[in-house]
Design a protein around this motif. Sequence first.
Motif, mmCIF file in Angstrom:
data_model
loop_
_atom_site.group_PDB
_atom_site.id
_atom_site.type_symbol
_atom_site.label_atom_id
_atom_site.label_comp_id
_atom_site.label_asym_id
_atom_site.label_seq_id
_atom_site.Cartn_x
_atom_site.Cartn_y
_atom_site.Cartn_z
ATOM 1 N N SER A 145 -87.269 -47.396 -63.061
ATOM 2 C CA SER A 145 -88.615 -47.799 -63.498
ATOM 3 C C SER A 145 -89.685 -47.026 -62.730
ATOM 4 C CB SER A 145 -88.818 -49.304 -63.310
ATOM 5 O OG SER A 145 -87.988 -50.021 -64.194
ATOM 6 N N ILE A 146 -89.470 -46.811 -61.454
ATOM 7 C CA ILE A 146 -90.418 -46.016 -60.664
ATOM 8 C C ILE A 146 -90.495 -44.608 -61.244
ATOM 9 C CG2 ILE A 146 -90.815 -44.929 -58.411
ATOM 10 C CD1 ILE A 146 -89.545 -47.476 -57.152
ATOM 11 N N LYS A 147 -89.342 -44.028 -61.565
ATOM 12 C CA LYS A 147 -89.322 -42.673 -62.145
ATOM 13 C C LYS A 147 -90.032 -42.640 -63.492
ATOM 14 C CE LYS A 147 -85.203 -40.857 -59.895
ATOM 15 N NZ LYS A 147 -83.879 -40.258 -60.103
ATOM 16 N N ARG A 148 -89.801 -43.643 -64.351
ATOM 17 C CA ARG A 148 -90.486 -43.693 -65.652
ATOM 18 C C ARG A 148 -91.993 -43.823 -65.459
ATOM 19 N NH1 ARG A 148 -86.140 -46.513 -67.271
ATOM 20 N NH2 ARG A 148 -87.124 -48.504 -66.842
ATOM 21 N N ASN A 149 -92.417 -44.616 -64.477
ATOM 22 C CA ASN A 149 -93.851 -44.768 -64.201
ATOM 23 C C ASN A 149 -94.476 -43.442 -63.774
ATOM 24 O OD1 ASN A 149 -93.989 -47.461 -64.875
ATOM 25 N ND2 ASN A 149 -93.763 -48.185 -62.776
ATOM 26 N N LYS A 150 -93.763 -42.673 -62.964
ATOM 27 C CA LYS A 150 -94.265 -41.359 -62.546
ATOM 28 C C LYS A 150 -94.379 -40.419 -63.737
ATOM 29 C CE LYS A 150 -92.837 -41.399 -57.731
ATOM 30 N NZ LYS A 150 -91.964 -40.812 -56.704
#
Length: 181
Positions: A145-150
């Motif tokens: 999820s952190i990667k998708r947010n970035k």
Amino acid sequence: MIDNKFKHISDSQVVINELMLPSHSNFNGKIHGGYILSLLDQIAFACASKHSRAYCVTASVDTVDFLSPIEIGELVTMRASVNYVGRSSMVIGIRVEAENIQSGEVKHCNSSYFTMVAKDENGKSIAVPGLILENDHDIRRFVKSIKRNKMKSNRKREFHETDFSSKEYLHILEDHNVKLL
């Protein structure tokens, strides 16, 4: 003693089942994607509200991957979990499966990620409880999820770039089905 600052993922999970009816179908006889999107938004709301104990709004639909069509008469099961929390936002991961109730065959039809934001009675964003990550699976979903947010932030930034010159990007069009006049 109950810790209101952090919650287990299981405390907020929601599962819904619904039989797909002819009224939910499109002109091709499959269940209409828009109907599934409506159900996805409902379960994302329920999951986020259960986690935050507040009214939640849909901030974005980050990913909706339609993997397999859903047939009339199949039993659809949607499972929603909080995958990530920020200060006031939550990423809700949803898995959609359809079961042929005559044969018992189950197929994975959809995976989706909705970003929901908790609001107070005045419409202001409010803080949500953190997540207790219990295993590698929970950690992997949080990190993804952190990667998708970035990636989403990068897309927004690129979309709003004002220094766009079509001549700089003509080479990108070479492998696409376009004709320049």
